[in-house]
Scaffold this active site. Structure first.
Site, PDB file in Angstrom:
ATOM      1  N   GLU A   7       0.662  -1.339  -0.176  1.00 55.00           N
ATOM      2  CA  GLU A   7       0.231   0.398   0.501  1.00 55.00           C
ATOM      3  C   GLU A   7       0.927   0.768  -0.545  1.00 55.00           C
ATOM      4  OE1 GLU A   7      -3.673  -0.621   2.406  1.00 55.00           O
ATOM      5  OE2 GLU A   7      -3.391   1.735   3.294  1.00 55.00           O
ATOM      6  N   ASP A 110      -2.280  -2.886   2.347  1.00 50.59           N
ATOM      7  CA  ASP A 110      -3.044  -3.016   3.687  1.00 50.59           C
ATOM      8  C   ASP A 110      -4.276  -4.752   3.882  1.00 50.59           C
ATOM      9  OD1 ASP A 110      -1.251  -1.348   4.372  1.00 50.59           O
ATOM     10  OD2 ASP A 110      -2.727  -0.117   5.519  1.00 50.59           O
ATOM     11  N   TYR A 320       4.451   3.632  11.447  1.00 44.75           N
ATOM     12  CA  TYR A 320       2.688   3.738  11.435  1.00 44.75           C
ATOM     13  C   TYR A 320       1.532   4.434  11.768  1.00 44.75           C
ATOM     14  CZ  TYR A 320      -0.683   3.864   8.048  1.00 44.75           C
ATOM     15  OH  TYR A 320      -2.003   4.757   7.278  1.00 44.75           O
TER      16      TYR A 320
END
Length: 611
Positions: A7, A110, A320
């Site tokens: 992604e 994801d 993240y």
DNA sequence: GCAAGGTC
């Protein structure tokens, strides 16, 4: 050659590392017979109205119901208007080249609805026919990646997930585009009055709270305070009852047996209650809780905090950031002691980090089942240098929270003292015996901030003490406060919890309104539309915002329930229910909201004139 | 000129 597509670049890099591939190319990495490439989130979006022949904004076009949706390259704003984002175009070309060469594609976007959509839109846009398999993992540690590759799923296992994602996307387009044009056109104001499944309920929350706050009529009431002296240590006790009139309160004050009234020891200790209380550490941060903390501590907007975090993430200092989970799995937990070690020399937290290196770590934030696409935000342990003060502030919140989360419980003692002096008075206080996690920031306990008597002197039941002062206090009831960014983010997360319908509430239990990645931008949209403004820390509706709220407040589009309803149906689609019946309902709703908004605008016109 | 979703 097998192509793996992630992604975002960071995930592709992590996976490539596990495979030992390290030849960096433009837009991908290669090695060991594999190539590892990536998207940047959604590269493609549903094409805008003009691509179906709906030119300009016109009532004749409404409702716009494309027979079949097209995909278009993500746009970027320039001086010449909206154009295809050149970096996206370039990356799509790279992906196309790799897909053309591929014998097999492995989908590593994801593990969720939008991740599936990101890949499928690319795949269908490029008209690719190659077979693909799905990597489905919820953490990106080496072990999790290896395990995931041993367990690749057939790509078609996720067809229904794609269906639900595509439905979500089309429904938002249909309802949002049509309702927005209908209201804007009929208002005759020639400005954009946007409406949408997420932004309109958000606006409604801000407006309804504002009106409730503005129209609140405070009730005045009275209490009596006395000051008691224990061997020179003074503490304050408040009358157990409150009174409607000043006269009633004055009567109680007159009955107090204070020193001035001739009672040397008129404060009789009726009871002393001391209860120890364990307070567990807070969970690790997800994006929303961190945005709330940064707003409270530093006044940062949600959008600004996200941009600071993005900088830190790109500098490889934090994991993240756009995560909705406040937990980590056991695999990540195994790396925590090493991580804590990196901060033993930290200016502010060094001492607490050192203390943690020998302590048993609290596992409250460790729960693999509660890790969704991404785990909670952690520092990576890389050395931080040359941060701006604001970046440093957010970084410290991440580091500090990590130390708090793995720290021991805070042990407090909550004391309640009842004093009789004419009538009954109460004093309460909290003493921290063992600070535990609270030692990290050493903040005042939020909830007790206003309360006096943080610590009370040791008194015993039956004691008689001098009352050295007394006063009648005038107080008033307070309205619910206006929303600020912190409280609004919290409310968006929990928006589903107040829904009465049990099924809809259940459907929204993991989602709320919007997603962690989009909430900051929803707030910015409302600001950009001139629906709300920031006054100090508060979010306050403008006249425009209140007018729009006035015409939509009873419509479905202004309710969080609409999202709950969609989530329920989308979940059914994911488990195999018909796509077409849902889309038919959405089209029907689009027709109805469009005609309502075409009528509603006339009401707005009247309001606009009155202003 | 417009949605909500993702990310640099």
């Amino acid at each position: 050659m097998k192509v793996i597509i992630a992604e975002k670049p960071s995930v592709a890099r992590e996976i490539a590392k596990v495979f030992g591939a390290n030849t960096k190319r433009e837009g991908y990495i290669e090695g060991k017979g594999y190539t590892f490439t990536w998207a940047f989130g959604h590269l493609l979006q549903l094409a805008p109205p003009q691509e179906y022949g709906y030119y300009g904004w016109s009532v004749q076009n409404l409702p716009m119901l494309p027979q079949k949706f097209k995909l278009a390259i993500r746009k970027v704003k320039t001086k010449e208007g909206m154009v295809d984002d050149p970096s996206v175009k370039k990356q799509l070309d790279i992906i196309k080249g790799l897909f053309d060469e591929a014998t097999e594609i492995i989908v590593a976007t994801d593990a969720g609805r939008e991740g599936e959509l990101i890949f499928r839109y690319i795949y269908y846009f490029l008209k690719c026919k190659k077979p693909f398999k799905r990597l489905w993992i919820s953490s990106q540690t080496d072990a999790a990646i290896k395990e995931g590759f041993r367990n690749l799923k057939p790509g078609t296992d996720y067809d229904t997930l794609f269906n639900s994602a595509h439905c979500r996307s089309q429904s938002d387009w249909l309802v949002g585009m049509n309702a927005t044009q209908a209201l804007s056109l009929s208002s005759g104001t020639r400005s954009v009055l946007s409406l949408g499944r997420v932004q309109t309920p958000t606006l409604a929350m801000i407006c309804s709270r504002y009106l409730e706050n503005k129209n609140f009529v405070p009730q005045i009431y009275y209490q009596v305070a006395i000051q008691v002296d224990k061997d020179g240590q003074l503490f304050r006790a408040i009358s157990a009852n409150s009174y409607k009139t000043k006269e009633e309160a004055q009567t109680i004050a007159d009955r107090v047996e204070d020193v001035a009234a001739g009672f040397p020891q008129g404060g009789h200790i009726l009871s002393v209650e001391a209860k120890p209380r364990k307070e567990p550490p807070p969970l690790l941060h997800d994006l929303s809780s961190l945005q709330q903390e940064a707003n409270k501590r530093k006044g940062f907007t949600a959008d600004y905090t996200l941009s600071l975090l993005q900088n830190l993430y790109e500098g490889k200092l934090v994991t993240y950031p756009r995560t909705g989970s406040r937990y980590i799995g056991d695999d990540v937990f195994a790396t925590v002691p090493g991580l804590i070690d990196k901060f033993t020399g930290h200016d502010v937290f060094g001492k607490q980090a050192t203390a943690l290196t020998t302590a048993k770590l609290n596992k409250r934030s460790v729960n693999a089942k509660k890790v969704t696409d991404h785990h909670a935000i952690l520092p990576t342990g890389e050395a931080a240098r040359q941060l701006t003060p604001d970046q440093q502030a957010v970084y410290d919140m991440v580091v500090g929270r990590m130390l708090e989360a793995f720290h021991q419980d805070c042990i407090k003692e909550i004391t309640k003292i009842a004093v009789q002096s004419g009538s009954k008075f109460m004093a309460s206080g909290t003493v921290i015996n063992t600070p535990g996690w609270r030692a990290v920031f050493n903040d005042k306990d939020e909830e007790k901030k206003d309360e006096e008597n943080a610590s009370l002197p040791k008194v015993t039941q039956g004691e008689n003490l001098p009352v050295t002062n007394k006063a009648v206090l005038e107080k008033q009831t307070k309205p619910k406060p206006l929303y600020n960014e912190a409280s609004l983010l919290k409310a968006l997360e929990t928006a589903g919890k107040e829904i009465e319908d049990e099924e809809l509430r259940y459907a929204m239990k993991d989602s709320g309104l919007g997603t962690p990645a989009t909430r900051a931008s929803i707030i910015e949209t409302l600001v950009k539309r001139d629906y709300i403004t920031r006054e100090k820390k508060n979010l306050v509706p403008t006249e425009t915002g209140l007018s729009v709220y006035g015409v939509v407040k009873d419509q479905q589009i202004a309710q969080a329930e609409l999202t709950g309803n969609w989530e329920k149906r989308l979940e059914e689609i994911r488990s195999g229910a018909s796509v077409n019946s849902f889309l038919a309902e959405i089209q029907q709703y689009t027709r109805s909201i469009t005609s309502e908004m075409l009528k509603a605008g006339t009401a707005l016109r009247v309001v606009a004139k009155q202003i």
